[in-house]
Design a protein around this motif. Sequence first.
Motif, mmCIF file in Angstrom:
data_model
loop_
_atom_site.group_PDB
_atom_site.id
_atom_site.type_symbol
_atom_site.label_atom_id
_atom_site.label_comp_id
_atom_site.label_asym_id
_atom_site.label_seq_id
_atom_site.Cartn_x
_atom_site.Cartn_y
_atom_site.Cartn_z
ATOM 1 N N THR A 1 0.823 -1.208 0.000
ATOM 2 C CA THR A 1 0.000 0.000 0.000
ATOM 3 C C THR A 1 0.855 1.255 0.000
ATOM 4 O O THR A 1 0.421 2.292 -0.466
ATOM 5 C CB THR A 1 -0.940 0.026 1.226
ATOM 6 O OG1 THR A 1 -0.152 -0.099 2.414
ATOM 7 C CG2 THR A 1 -1.952 -1.102 1.152
ATOM 8 N N GLU A 2 2.066 1.137 0.539
ATOM 9 C CA GLU A 2 2.945 2.295 0.579
ATOM 10 C C GLU A 2 4.404 1.842 0.578
ATOM 11 O O GLU A 2 4.779 0.933 1.310
ATOM 12 C CB GLU A 2 2.662 3.116 1.843
ATOM 13 C CG GLU A 2 3.326 4.460 1.846
ATOM 14 C CD GLU A 2 2.888 5.311 3.030
ATOM 15 O OE1 GLU A 2 3.770 5.902 3.652
ATOM 16 O OE2 GLU A 2 1.684 5.355 3.332
ATOM 17 N N ILE A 3 5.183 2.486 -0.258
ATOM 18 C CA ILE A 3 6.625 2.270 -0.298
ATOM 19 C C ILE A 3 7.239 3.662 -0.312
ATOM 20 O O ILE A 3 6.939 4.450 -1.216
ATOM 21 C CB ILE A 3 7.066 1.469 -1.538
ATOM 22 C CG1 ILE A 3 6.389 0.089 -1.560
ATOM 23 C CG2 ILE A 3 8.581 1.326 -1.579
ATOM 24 C CD1 ILE A 3 6.616 -0.699 -2.839
ATOM 25 N N PRO A 4 8.071 3.992 0.659
ATOM 26 C CA PRO A 4 8.638 5.344 0.705
ATOM 27 C C PRO A 4 9.364 5.728 -0.585
ATOM 28 O O PRO A 4 10.131 4.947 -1.136
ATOM 29 C CB PRO A 4 9.624 5.280 1.883
ATOM 30 C CG PRO A 4 9.135 4.137 2.729
ATOM 31 C CD PRO A 4 8.522 3.152 1.774
ATOM 32 N N GLY A 5 9.063 6.921 -1.066
ATOM 33 C CA GLY A 5 9.753 7.480 -2.224
ATOM 34 C C GLY A 5 9.200 7.091 -3.578
ATOM 35 O O GLY A 5 9.712 7.535 -4.608
ATOM 36 N N VAL A 6 8.161 6.229 -3.608
ATOM 37 C CA VAL A 6 7.567 5.834 -4.881
ATOM 38 C C VAL A 6 6.046 5.896 -4.784
ATOM 39 O O VAL A 6 5.477 5.862 -3.691
ATOM 40 C CB VAL A 6 8.004 4.415 -5.329
ATOM 41 C CG1 VAL A 6 9.512 4.303 -5.431
ATOM 42 C CG2 VAL A 6 7.463 3.349 -4.397
ATOM 43 N N LYS A 7 5.395 5.969 -5.917
ATOM 44 C CA LYS A 7 3.935 5.917 -5.987
ATOM 45 C C LYS A 7 3.536 4.456 -6.130
ATOM 46 O O LYS A 7 4.069 3.729 -6.976
ATOM 47 C CB LYS A 7 3.446 6.738 -7.192
ATOM 48 C CG LYS A 7 1.963 6.646 -7.452
ATOM 49 C CD LYS A 7 1.182 7.376 -6.387
ATOM 50 C CE LYS A 7 -0.301 7.416 -6.747
ATOM 51 N NZ LYS A 7 -1.100 7.970 -5.665
ATOM 52 N N VAL A 8 2.589 3.997 -5.320
ATOM 53 C CA VAL A 8 2.101 2.625 -5.398
ATOM 54 C C VAL A 8 0.656 2.658 -5.902
ATOM 55 O O VAL A 8 -0.162 3.423 -5.397
ATOM 56 C CB VAL A 8 2.163 1.917 -4.025
ATOM 57 C CG1 VAL A 8 1.605 0.504 -4.120
ATOM 58 C CG2 VAL A 8 3.592 1.883 -3.501
ATOM 59 N N VAL A 9 0.376 1.850 -6.920
ATOM 60 C CA VAL A 9 -0.967 1.732 -7.478
ATOM 61 C C VAL A 9 -1.311 0.259 -7.620
ATOM 62 O O VAL A 9 -0.427 -0.600 -7.542
ATOM 63 C CB VAL A 9 -1.075 2.449 -8.856
ATOM 64 C CG1 VAL A 9 -0.797 3.943 -8.723
ATOM 65 C CG2 VAL A 9 -0.163 1.818 -9.886
ATOM 66 N N ARG A 10 -2.567 -0.034 -7.854
ATOM 67 C CA ARG A 10 -2.998 -1.422 -7.988
ATOM 68 C C ARG A 10 -3.142 -1.875 -9.448
ATOM 69 O O ARG A 10 -3.001 -3.052 -9.740
ATOM 70 C CB ARG A 10 -4.319 -1.640 -7.266
ATOM 71 C CG ARG A 10 -4.202 -1.501 -5.769
ATOM 72 C CD ARG A 10 -5.331 -2.242 -5.069
ATOM 73 N NE ARG A 10 -5.208 -2.167 -3.626
ATOM 74 C CZ ARG A 10 -4.421 -2.923 -2.894
ATOM 75 N NH1 ARG A 10 -3.660 -3.812 -3.463
ATOM 76 N NH2 ARG A 10 -4.377 -2.793 -1.585
#
Length: 172
Positions: free
Chosen positions: A74-83
């Motif tokens: 759901t979240e990774i620091p420094g990047v955008k996370v999408v499904r």
Amino acid sequence: MKNILWATLTANGNYAQSGPENPPKKETLDDFFTHAKAAGNFIVGRRTFEGMRGNGGPGPFADIDIVVVSQSATEIPGVKVVRLPEEALDYLKENGHQTALISGGADIHNSFLGQGLVDEVIFNVAPVLEGRGLNLLIDKDNYCFKHVQLLDCKPLGSGVVQLRYAIDRTVS
């Protein structure tokens, strides 16, 4: 927006699996960095991103938008996370990108290809044959084909050859 899929394949057409016995060629890594810098972004799957990240830090991607497509993270620091692939493309378009570089993981590649979201493919063909590899799939359930047009073919060095094709998205 132009969507480019970038992949390294084996000489027998599988996605190249890198590891200690078969590390990626420097030429392919350099080529990826060049394309990512030119696009200003890349889209990657979570497992591939974790493998790229190594010991952390932004490395050569400090000024590049990274989008991770993941069903679990759901979240990774420094990047955008999408499904979903479409969410990745929407995010990059909203951030002013003219080109999206789809770069890593067989599942991600096949998802974008299967949904007809790729305008161009760049295949770096590595000089290795691989027995049990992952394959390009544009339709898992049916026999189908996509017309492509060769745009460029060039050697990168160390036996790696790059093939660049435009995909005709009007015929399937």
